[in-house]
Write an enzyme that holds these catalytic residues in place. Structure first.
Site, mmCIF file in Angstrom:
data_model
loop_
_atom_site.group_PDB
_atom_site.id
_atom_site.type_symbol
_atom_site.label_atom_id
_atom_site.label_comp_id
_atom_site.label_asym_id
_atom_site.label_seq_id
_atom_site.Cartn_x
_atom_site.Cartn_y
_atom_site.Cartn_z
ATOM 1 N N THR A 133 -6.658 1.363 -11.773
ATOM 2 C CA THR A 133 -7.937 0.813 -11.331
ATOM 3 C C THR A 133 -9.093 1.364 -12.161
ATOM 4 O OG1 THR A 133 -9.524 0.849 -9.504
ATOM 5 C CG2 THR A 133 -7.937 2.636 -9.543
ATOM 6 N N ASP A 134 -10.174 0.579 -12.242
ATOM 7 C CA ASP A 134 -11.370 1.064 -12.947
ATOM 8 C C ASP A 134 -12.054 2.200 -12.187
ATOM 9 O OD1 ASP A 134 -12.417 -0.382 -10.821
ATOM 10 O OD2 ASP A 134 -13.751 -1.634 -12.037
ATOM 11 N N GLU A 135 -11.682 2.406 -10.912
ATOM 12 C CA GLU A 135 -12.355 3.460 -10.136
ATOM 13 C C GLU A 135 -12.085 4.853 -10.682
ATOM 14 O OE1 GLU A 135 -12.388 3.250 -5.931
ATOM 15 O OE2 GLU A 135 -12.510 1.072 -5.885
ATOM 16 N N ASP A 153 -23.898 3.819 5.002
ATOM 17 C CA ASP A 153 -23.265 3.719 3.687
ATOM 18 C C ASP A 153 -21.885 4.400 3.691
ATOM 19 O OD1 ASP A 153 -23.106 2.897 1.113
ATOM 20 O OD2 ASP A 153 -24.837 4.029 0.382
ATOM 21 N N SER A 196 -6.392 9.934 -6.408
ATOM 22 C CA SER A 196 -4.930 9.783 -6.400
ATOM 23 C C SER A 196 -4.487 8.821 -7.503
ATOM 24 C CB SER A 196 -4.438 9.300 -5.026
ATOM 25 O OG SER A 196 -4.837 7.959 -4.772
ATOM 26 N N LYS A 197 -5.277 7.772 -7.753
ATOM 27 C CA LYS A 197 -4.922 6.822 -8.817
ATOM 28 C C LYS A 197 -5.091 7.474 -10.197
ATOM 29 C CE LYS A 197 -3.995 2.977 -8.475
ATOM 30 N NZ LYS A 197 -2.651 2.318 -8.349
ATOM 31 N N ILE A 213 8.454 3.843 -1.926
ATOM 32 C CA ILE A 213 8.606 4.319 -3.319
ATOM 33 C C ILE A 213 8.727 5.844 -3.391
ATOM 34 C CG2 ILE A 213 7.519 2.363 -4.507
ATOM 35 C CD1 ILE A 213 4.992 4.178 -4.824
ATOM 36 N N LYS A 267 7.296 -1.167 1.204
ATOM 37 C CA LYS A 267 7.485 -0.438 2.475
ATOM 38 C C LYS A 267 7.012 -1.285 3.660
ATOM 39 C CE LYS A 267 5.937 4.003 4.465
ATOM 40 N NZ LYS A 267 5.017 5.131 4.231
ATOM 41 N N TYR A 319 -8.977 8.138 -2.777
ATOM 42 C CA TYR A 319 -8.185 7.033 -3.349
ATOM 43 C C TYR A 319 -8.220 7.077 -4.871
ATOM 44 C CZ TYR A 319 -7.436 2.396 -5.355
ATOM 45 O OH TYR A 319 -7.025 1.367 -6.167
HETATM 46 P P1 NAD Z 1 -2.585 -3.851 -1.100
HETATM 47 O O1 NAD Z 1 -3.017 -2.736 -0.220
HETATM 48 O O2 NAD Z 1 -2.949 -5.252 -0.741
HETATM 49 O O3 NAD Z 1 -1.009 -3.812 -1.267
HETATM 50 C C1 NAD Z 1 -0.281 -2.627 -1.446
HETATM 51 C C2 NAD Z 1 1.195 -2.934 -1.185
HETATM 52 O O4 NAD Z 1 1.920 -1.719 -1.409
HETATM 53 C C3 NAD Z 1 1.499 -3.379 0.252
HETATM 54 O O5 NAD Z 1 2.395 -4.457 0.246
HETATM 55 C C4 NAD Z 1 2.135 -2.143 0.878
HETATM 56 O O6 NAD Z 1 3.069 -2.450 1.907
HETATM 57 C C5 NAD Z 1 2.827 -1.517 -0.328
HETATM 58 N N1 NAD Z 1 3.043 -0.073 -0.175
HETATM 59 C C6 NAD Z 1 2.137 0.857 0.236
HETATM 60 N N2 NAD Z 1 2.718 2.068 0.279
HETATM 61 C C7 NAD Z 1 4.009 1.896 -0.143
HETATM 62 C C8 NAD Z 1 5.090 2.776 -0.347
HETATM 63 N N3 NAD Z 1 4.991 4.098 -0.086
HETATM 64 N N4 NAD Z 1 6.268 2.272 -0.794
HETATM 65 C C9 NAD Z 1 6.394 0.938 -1.042
HETATM 66 N N5 NAD Z 1 5.407 0.055 -0.847
HETATM 67 C C10 NAD Z 1 4.214 0.530 -0.421
HETATM 68 O O7 NAD Z 1 -3.127 -3.467 -2.552
HETATM 69 P P2 NAD Z 1 -3.632 -4.410 -3.742
HETATM 70 O O8 NAD Z 1 -5.079 -4.665 -3.570
HETATM 71 O O9 NAD Z 1 -2.676 -5.522 -3.908
HETATM 72 O O10 NAD Z 1 -3.487 -3.394 -4.962
HETATM 73 C C11 NAD Z 1 -2.270 -3.301 -5.689
HETATM 74 C C12 NAD Z 1 -2.426 -2.272 -6.783
HETATM 75 O O11 NAD Z 1 -3.482 -2.651 -7.647
HETATM 76 C C13 NAD Z 1 -2.783 -0.877 -6.278
HETATM 77 O O12 NAD Z 1 -2.099 0.060 -7.047
HETATM 78 C C14 NAD Z 1 -4.281 -0.770 -6.508
HETATM 79 O O13 NAD Z 1 -4.638 0.569 -6.737
HETATM 80 C C15 NAD Z 1 -4.442 -1.600 -7.771
HETATM 81 N N6 NAD Z 1 -5.727 -2.258 -7.955
HETATM 82 C C16 NAD Z 1 -6.279 -3.031 -6.976
HETATM 83 C C17 NAD Z 1 -7.484 -3.702 -7.207
HETATM 84 C C18 NAD Z 1 -8.113 -4.581 -6.166
HETATM 85 O O14 NAD Z 1 -9.243 -5.055 -6.362
HETATM 86 N N7 NAD Z 1 -7.462 -4.865 -5.043
HETATM 87 C C19 NAD Z 1 -8.116 -3.581 -8.457
HETATM 88 C C20 NAD Z 1 -7.526 -2.748 -9.437
HETATM 89 C C21 NAD Z 1 -6.339 -2.119 -9.170
HETATM 90 O O1 DAU Z 2 -12.453 -1.581 -8.582
HETATM 91 C C1 DAU Z 2 -11.121 -1.725 -8.186
HETATM 92 C C2 DAU Z 2 -10.972 -1.339 -6.738
HETATM 93 O O2 DAU Z 2 -11.593 -2.363 -5.974
HETATM 94 C C3 DAU Z 2 -9.516 -1.150 -6.323
HETATM 95 O O3 DAU Z 2 -8.985 -0.062 -7.015
HETATM 96 C C4 DAU Z 2 -9.406 -0.925 -4.819
HETATM 97 O O4 DAU Z 2 -8.041 -0.874 -4.433
HETATM 98 C C5 DAU Z 2 -10.083 -2.076 -4.107
HETATM 99 O O5 DAU Z 2 -10.032 -1.890 -2.706
HETATM 100 C C6 DAU Z 2 -11.520 -2.216 -4.578
HETATM 101 O O6 DAU Z 2 -12.320 -1.081 -4.158
HETATM 102 P P1 DAU Z 2 -13.823 -1.253 -3.584
HETATM 103 O O7 DAU Z 2 -14.140 -0.059 -2.783
HETATM 104 O O8 DAU Z 2 -14.750 -1.655 -4.656
HETATM 105 O O9 DAU Z 2 -13.579 -2.558 -2.657
HETATM 106 P P2 DAU Z 2 -14.062 -2.922 -1.176
HETATM 107 O O10 DAU Z 2 -13.706 -4.354 -0.961
HETATM 108 O O11 DAU Z 2 -13.624 -1.932 -0.164
HETATM 109 O O12 DAU Z 2 -15.656 -2.816 -1.300
HETATM 110 C C7 DAU Z 2 -16.373 -3.564 -2.270
HETATM 111 C C8 DAU Z 2 -17.834 -3.196 -2.141
HETATM 112 O O13 DAU Z 2 -18.336 -3.714 -0.888
HETATM 113 C C9 DAU Z 2 -18.096 -1.699 -2.101
HETATM 114 O O14 DAU Z 2 -19.316 -1.419 -2.761
HETATM 115 C C10 DAU Z 2 -18.254 -1.379 -0.602
HETATM 116 C C11 DAU Z 2 -18.838 -2.670 -0.048
HETATM 117 N N1 DAU Z 2 -18.452 -3.015 1.353
HETATM 118 C C12 DAU Z 2 -17.130 -3.030 1.663
HETATM 119 C C13 DAU Z 2 -16.730 -3.347 2.939
HETATM 120 C C14 DAU Z 2 -15.270 -3.357 3.312
HETATM 121 C C15 DAU Z 2 -19.427 -3.351 2.254
HETATM 122 O O15 DAU Z 2 -20.643 -3.368 1.958
HETATM 123 N N2 DAU Z 2 -19.039 -3.673 3.536
HETATM 124 C C16 DAU Z 2 -17.723 -3.664 3.915
HETATM 125 O O16 DAU Z 2 -17.442 -3.950 5.101
#
Ligand code: NAD
Ligand code: DAU
Length: 339
Positions: free
Chosen positions: A125-127, A275, A156-157, A60, A34, A153
């Site tokens: 995700t592990d969350e 926090d 929803s996952k 999607i 998107k 979040y």
């Molecule tokens: P991201 O936010 O970087 O990317 C998400 C992508 O999805 C973007 O390109 C966005 O444009 C697209 N998108 C959002 N809504 C949409 C829609 N309605 N239709 C089509 N496209 C859409 O996310 P990410 O960090 O790359 O995560 C990807 C997947 O992996 C997610 O499902 C997330 O839950 C999962 N995940 C992420 C992590 C992490 O650490 N980042 C860890 C475990 C799982």
């Molecule tokens: O565990 C998998 C998940 O990891 C994915 O499902 C999510 O999509 C991804 O965003 C990530 O989630 P977290 O919440 O763990 O990631 P984030 O980078 O937002 O934060 C990591 C840790 O750092 C968390 O304990 C919050 C903290 N944090 C985050 C930000 C953005 C800070 O202390 N300061 C910050 O500014």
């Protein structure tokens, strides 16, 4: 193989597309995205000249657009990365998380059923396991643990995972699910911890650490996540969940200090801020199942992956400066000004 990668313009999805085209140059890959604030076409632009690559901008959750694409494309496999992915945004405004992450997944699975797609892989995700206590280092997330999500979040996952398993049991849809720990690496949107801290440190801006900084995350280099998904879609058993993680636990404070050390910046940039609501304490994956069944092991040590990542942000300022100068800064001011 005709592969559909949804969310392929985001962080992990784009890394996966590059990984797959390098490993399987004969595969036809379509990215459906998107292009929300988190999606970036610049990331995929170098693939425009590759005849095995196609980009389609769509939502999607838009049933008509998704069904039209499936009808004309005959996909063998769908890997769903598309999601709203940032916990802090879900706390601010949950609605879009439910629409994209739950209803969007439903639309994709309905299309898979209607057009006989051979595999639907849900990137989870592990969350969805909630969190672990800080004083029990012996505990890890395993696939059979109950789902207890903390944020809109993760709820929803978790819903999407349950729906995928229900589609498998009820309709026989060939579904697999992977649940990965925190990723880091190139093309990571700078609202997430590691890229945000790298960019703030480079700009000598405060590094906002939530709470005490003692929360623990289990970090995995993004390429290792991609290799795991590759194995699951080719060799994983349908109806199964696979945890992905490399036993790489670090406190947030340790991660931030490692970034500062690497960049030669002072720890005085660290600023403790309010926090996150409902902040999960510790994530830690037990990857025994994917290791034993599919032979997966991560290849990148955290110290090496962090260096690769920091070097990438130093070498690709154009990529993130465009983001940091635009709409994202409005979000940043809103999120951090009164914290
Ligand atoms: P991201 O936010 O970087 O990317 C998400 C992508 O999805 C973007 O390109 C966005 O444009 C697209 N998108 C959002 N809504 C949409 C829609 N309605 N239709 C089509 N496209 C859409 O996310 P990410 O960090 O790359 O995560 C990807 C997947 O992996 C997610 O499902 C997330 O839950 C999962 N995940 C992420 C992590 C992490 O650490 N980042 C860890 C475990 C799982
Ligand atoms: O565990 C998998 C998940 O990891 C994915 O499902 C999510 O999509 C991804 O965003 C990530 O989630 P977290 O919440 O763990 O990631 P984030 O980078 O937002 O934060 C990591 C840790 O750092 C968390 O304990 C919050 C903290 N944090 C985050 C930000 C953005 C800070 O202390 N300061 C910050 O500014």
């Amino acid at each position: 193989m005709k592969l559909l990668v949804t969310g392929g313009a985001g962080f992990i999805g784009s890394n996966f597309v590059y990984y797959m085209l390098e490993k399987y140059p004969e595969y036809d890959i379509t990215v459906l995205d998107k292009l929300t604030y988190a999606g970036n076409y610049d990331t995929l632009q170098p693939l425009e000249s590759n005849p095995h690559f196609r980009f389609v901008r769509a939502d999607i959750a838009d049933r008509e657009a998704v069904f039209r694409l499936f009808e004309e494309s005959g996909f063998d496999t769908v890997v769903n990365f598309a999601a709203e992915s940032h916990v802090d945004r879900s706390i601010e405004d949950p609605g879009i998380f439910l629409r994209t992450n739950i209803l969007g997944t439903q639309v994709l699975m309905d299309a898979c059923r209607a057009f006989g797609v051979g595999r639907f892989h849900q990137v989870g995700t592990d969350e969805v396991y909630g969190d672990l206590p800080l004083d029990r280092p012996d505990l890890f997330f395993t696939e059979d643990m109950p789902l207890t999500a903390s944020s809109p979040y993760s709820a929803s996952k978790a819903s999407a995972d349950l729906l995928a398993l229900a589609y498998h049991r009820t309709y026989g849809l060939p579904v697999t699910i992977s649940r990965c720990s925190n990723n880091y690496g190139p093309y990571h949107f700078p609202e997430k911890l590691i890229p945000l801290m790298i960019i703030n440190a480079l700009n000598d801006k405060p590094l906002p650490v939530y709470g005490t900084g003692e929360n623990v995350r289990d970090w995995l280099y993004v390429r290792d996540h991609c290799s795991a998904i590759d194995l699951v879609i080719h060799n994983g058993r349908v109806g199964e969940v696979y945890n992905i993680g490399g036993h790489n636990e670090r406190t947030n404070l340790a991660v931030v200090k490692a970034i500062l050390k690497h960049l030669g910046k002072p720890e005085s940039l660290i600023t403790f801020v309010g926090d996150r609501k409902g902040h999960d304490l510790r994530y830690a994956i037990d990857p025994t199942k994917i290791h034993n069944e599919l032979g997966w092991l991560p290849e990148t040590r955290f110290e090496d992956g962090l260096k690769l990542t920091i070097d990438w942000y130093l070498d690709n300022k154009d990529w993130w400066e465009k983001i940091v100068s635009g709409e994202y800064m409005e979000y940043y001011d809103r999120m951090y000004s009164n914290r």
